[in-house]
Scaffold this motif. Structure first.
Motif, PDB file in Angstrom:
ATOM      1  N   UNK A  47       0.695  -1.109  -0.475  1.00  0.00           N
ATOM      2  CA  UNK A  47      -0.420  -0.004   0.132  1.00  0.00           C
ATOM      3  C   UNK A  47       0.615   0.920  -0.332  1.00  0.00           C
ATOM      4  N   UNK A  48       0.505   2.540  -0.708  1.00  0.00           N
ATOM      5  CA  UNK A  48       1.430   3.771  -0.364  1.00  0.00           C
ATOM      6  C   UNK A  48       0.641   4.030   0.263  1.00  0.00           C
ATOM      7  N   UNK A  49       1.634   4.879   0.837  1.00  0.00           N
ATOM      8  CA  UNK A  49       1.511   5.294   2.731  1.00  0.00           C
ATOM      9  C   UNK A  49       1.249   6.792   2.909  1.00  0.00           C
ATOM     10  N   UNK A  50       1.168   7.052   0.960  1.00  0.00           N
ATOM     11  CA  UNK A  50       0.839   8.386   1.095  1.00  0.00           C
ATOM     12  C   UNK A  50      -0.770   8.705   0.543  1.00  0.00           C
ATOM     13  N   UNK A  51      -1.702   9.756   1.919  1.00  0.00           N
ATOM     14  CA  UNK A  51      -2.875   9.878   1.485  1.00  0.00           C
ATOM     15  C   UNK A  51      -3.339  10.208   0.140  1.00  0.00           C
ATOM     16  N   UNK A  52      -3.967  10.050  -0.827  1.00  0.00           N
ATOM     17  CA  UNK A  52      -4.289  10.198  -1.626  1.00  0.00           C
ATOM     18  C   UNK A  52      -5.707  11.633  -1.754  1.00  0.00           C
ATOM     19  N   UNK A  53      -6.395  11.498  -0.651  1.00  0.00           N
ATOM     20  CA  UNK A  53      -7.376  12.288  -0.196  1.00  0.00           C
ATOM     21  C   UNK A  53      -7.096  13.578   1.111  1.00  0.00           C
ATOM     22  N   UNK A  54      -7.686  14.731   0.920  1.00  0.00           N
ATOM     23  CA  UNK A  54      -7.572  15.457   2.264  1.00  0.00           C
ATOM     24  C   UNK A  54      -8.749  14.909   3.803  1.00  0.00           C
ATOM     25  N   UNK A  55      -9.284  14.429   3.254  1.00  0.00           N
ATOM     26  CA  UNK A  55     -10.728  14.049   4.200  1.00  0.00           C
ATOM     27  C   UNK A  55     -12.109  12.635   3.360  1.00  0.00           C
ATOM     28  N   UNK A  56     -12.298  12.331   3.803  1.00  0.00           N
ATOM     29  CA  UNK A  56     -12.840  11.123   3.377  1.00  0.00           C
ATOM     30  C   UNK A  56     -14.617  11.283   4.433  1.00  0.00           C
ATOM     31  N   UNK A  57     -15.643  11.779   3.529  1.00  0.00           N
ATOM     32  CA  UNK A  57     -16.737  12.052   4.165  1.00  0.00           C
ATOM     33  C   UNK A  57     -17.273  11.454   4.720  1.00  0.00           C
ATOM     34  N   UNK A  58     -18.732  10.749   5.703  1.00  0.00           N
ATOM     35  CA  UNK A  58     -18.730   9.648   6.182  1.00  0.00           C
ATOM     36  C   UNK A  58     -20.181   8.850   5.467  1.00  0.00           C
ATOM     37  N   UNK A  59     -20.764   9.618   4.436  1.00  0.00           N
ATOM     38  CA  UNK A  59     -21.624   8.860   3.326  1.00  0.00           C
ATOM     39  C   UNK A  59     -21.314   7.957   2.625  1.00  0.00           C
ATOM     40  N   UNK A  60     -19.213   8.710   2.144  1.00  0.00           N
ATOM     41  CA  UNK A  60     -18.794   7.422   1.559  1.00  0.00           C
ATOM     42  C   UNK A  60     -17.843   6.733   2.339  1.00  0.00           C
ATOM     43  N   UNK A  61     -17.933   6.398   3.582  1.00  0.00           N
ATOM     44  CA  UNK A  61     -17.037   5.520   3.966  1.00  0.00           C
ATOM     45  C   UNK A  61     -18.669   4.359   4.661  1.00  0.00           C
ATOM     46  N   UNK A  62     -19.588   4.609   4.797  1.00  0.00           N
ATOM     47  CA  UNK A  62     -20.936   4.080   4.918  1.00  0.00           C
ATOM     48  C   UNK A  62     -20.712   3.656   3.557  1.00  0.00           C
TER      49      UNK A  62
END
Length: 65
Positions: A47-62
């Motif tokens: 896995x890439x150790x660097x995040x590709x997004x600055x944040x993830x919305x709760x609905x996306x996680x669901x």
């Protein structure tokens, strides 16, 4: 073996997912939960150790499970 499995060319599945990103893994998880066989292909060995997004919305996680 750190979760990486080398496959024989003769292995088959009902679905092959190309890319082990969030969408590919979520799809593979849902299909496998439905009792179907899945193979996930990923070019990178880890896995890439660097995040590709600055944040993830709760609905996306669901939605990703």
């Amino acid at each position: 073996m750190s979760g990486i499995e080398r496959m024989d060319a003769d292995r088959t599945a009902e679905l092959i997912v190309v890319g082990a990103g969030p969408v590919g893994l979520a799809l593979a998880r849902h299909v496998a939960a439905a009792g179907r066989s899945v193979i996930v292909l990923e070019a990178r060995a880890a896995a890439d150790p660097h995040a590709k997004a600055s944040h993830v919305h709760g609905r996306a996680l669901e939605a990703l499970g």
